[in-house]
Scaffold this motif. Structure first.
Motif, PDB file in Angstrom:
ATOM      1  N   GLU A   8       0.820  -1.206   0.000  1.00  0.00           N
ATOM      2  CA  GLU A   8       0.000   0.000   0.000  1.00  0.00           C
ATOM      3  C   GLU A   8       0.858   1.262   0.000  1.00  0.00           C
ATOM      4  OE1 GLU A   8      -3.336   0.408  -0.360  1.00  0.00           O
ATOM      5  OE2 GLU A   8      -3.308  -1.733  -0.778  1.00  0.00           O
ATOM      6  N   LYS A  11       2.065   1.775  -3.522  1.00  0.00           N
ATOM      7  CA  LYS A  11       0.979   2.327  -4.341  1.00  0.00           C
ATOM      8  C   LYS A  11       0.807   3.816  -4.069  1.00  0.00           C
ATOM      9  CE  LYS A  11      -1.913  -1.775  -4.609  1.00  0.00           C
ATOM     10  NZ  LYS A  11      -3.170  -2.366  -4.160  1.00  0.00           N
ATOM     11  N   LYS A  14       3.664   5.717  -5.703  1.00  0.00           N
ATOM     12  CA  LYS A  14       3.489   5.809  -7.162  1.00  0.00           C
ATOM     13  C   LYS A  14       2.410   6.826  -7.531  1.00  0.00           C
ATOM     14  CE  LYS A  14       4.928   1.126  -8.357  1.00  0.00           C
ATOM     15  NZ  LYS A  14       4.475  -0.184  -8.848  1.00  0.00           N
ATOM     16  N   LEU A  15       1.291   6.791  -6.819  1.00  0.00           N
ATOM     17  CA  LEU A  15       0.216   7.738  -7.114  1.00  0.00           C
ATOM     18  C   LEU A  15       0.616   9.155  -6.744  1.00  0.00           C
ATOM     19  CD1 LEU A  15      -2.747   5.533  -5.987  1.00  0.00           C
ATOM     20  CD2 LEU A  15      -2.256   6.239  -8.319  1.00  0.00           C
ATOM     21  N   PRO A  45      -5.020  11.738  -8.096  1.00  0.00           N
ATOM     22  CA  PRO A  45      -4.875  10.343  -8.540  1.00  0.00           C
ATOM     23  C   PRO A  45      -5.116   9.331  -7.423  1.00  0.00           C
ATOM     24  CG  PRO A  45      -3.059  11.646  -9.388  1.00  0.00           C
ATOM     25  CD  PRO A  45      -3.822  12.510  -8.427  1.00  0.00           C
ATOM     26  N   TYR A  46      -4.685   9.641  -6.203  1.00  0.00           N
ATOM     27  CA  TYR A  46      -4.903   8.735  -5.086  1.00  0.00           C
ATOM     28  C   TYR A  46      -6.392   8.616  -4.767  1.00  0.00           C
ATOM     29  CZ  TYR A  46      -4.592   6.629  -0.487  1.00  0.00           C
ATOM     30  OH  TYR A  46      -4.758   5.800   0.583  1.00  0.00           O
ATOM     31  N   PHE A  48      -8.923   9.098  -6.858  1.00  0.00           N
ATOM     32  CA  PHE A  48      -9.549   8.313  -7.926  1.00  0.00           C
ATOM     33  C   PHE A  48      -9.264   6.831  -7.769  1.00  0.00           C
ATOM     34  CE2 PHE A  48      -9.584  12.057 -11.094  1.00  0.00           C
ATOM     35  CZ  PHE A  48     -10.805  12.470 -10.602  1.00  0.00           C
ATOM     36  N   TYR A  49      -8.049   6.486  -7.364  1.00  0.00           N
ATOM     37  CA  TYR A  49      -7.699   5.080  -7.162  1.00  0.00           C
ATOM     38  C   TYR A  49      -8.512   4.479  -6.016  1.00  0.00           C
ATOM     39  CZ  TYR A  49      -5.098   0.890  -6.034  1.00  0.00           C
ATOM     40  OH  TYR A  49      -4.765  -0.395  -5.762  1.00  0.00           O
ATOM     41  N   GLN A  50      -8.692   5.218  -4.942  1.00  0.00           N
ATOM     42  CA  GLN A  50      -9.478   4.719  -3.821  1.00  0.00           C
ATOM     43  C   GLN A  50     -10.934   4.514  -4.223  1.00  0.00           C
ATOM     44  OE1 GLN A  50      -8.425   3.601  -0.916  1.00  0.00           O
ATOM     45  NE2 GLN A  50      -6.356   4.017  -1.605  1.00  0.00           N
ATOM     46  N   TYR A  52     -11.986   3.833  -7.241  1.00  0.00           N
ATOM     47  CA  TYR A  52     -11.961   2.651  -8.108  1.00  0.00           C
ATOM     48  C   TYR A  52     -11.931   1.367  -7.269  1.00  0.00           C
ATOM     49  CZ  TYR A  52     -10.000  -0.904 -11.170  1.00  0.00           C
ATOM     50  OH  TYR A  52      -9.767  -2.064 -11.846  1.00  0.00           O
ATOM     51  N   CYS A  53     -11.102   1.334  -6.227  1.00  0.00           N
ATOM     52  CA  CYS A  53     -11.012   0.147  -5.372  1.00  0.00           C
ATOM     53  C   CYS A  53     -12.335  -0.142  -4.676  1.00  0.00           C
ATOM     54  CB  CYS A  53      -9.901   0.317  -4.337  1.00  0.00           C
ATOM     55  SG  CYS A  53      -8.258   0.179  -5.021  1.00  0.00           S
ATOM     56  N   GLN A  56     -14.756  -1.613  -7.245  1.00  0.00           N
ATOM     57  CA  GLN A  56     -14.410  -3.000  -7.538  1.00  0.00           C
ATOM     58  C   GLN A  56     -14.799  -3.921  -6.384  1.00  0.00           C
ATOM     59  OE1 GLN A  56     -13.303  -4.272 -10.452  1.00  0.00           O
ATOM     60  NE2 GLN A  56     -13.677  -2.199 -11.181  1.00  0.00           N
TER      61      GLN A  56
END
Length: 64
Positions: A8, A11, A14-15, A45-46, A48-50, A52-53, A56
């Motif tokens: 984590e 990740k 990277k974000l 970006p972080y 948006f990634y959260q 998305y998770c 999902q």
């Protein structure tokens, strides 16, 4: 637990780099950004990634 924490944090790093590059590109393009605008763009970006998770995860549990 430490493996998950390490994954984590990688990740997040990277974000964070992606967010920093987004801010750099906008500054080089001539945008005048205040500090809070740069911060918001940096964490976008972080966020948006959260989102998305979560989507999902919700679709995976809805199918079961």
């Amino acid at each position: 637990m430490q493996k998950v924490l390490a994954k984590e944090s990688i990740k997040l790093l990277k974000l964070g780099i992606v967010g920093l590059l987004l801010v750099i590109v906008l500054v080089l393009a001539g945008e005048e950004l205040s500090g809070i605008e740069a911060l918001i763009l940096g964490i976008t970006p972080y966020v948006f990634y959260q989102i998305y998770c979560v989507i999902q995860w919700a679709t995976k549990h809805k199918k079961k």
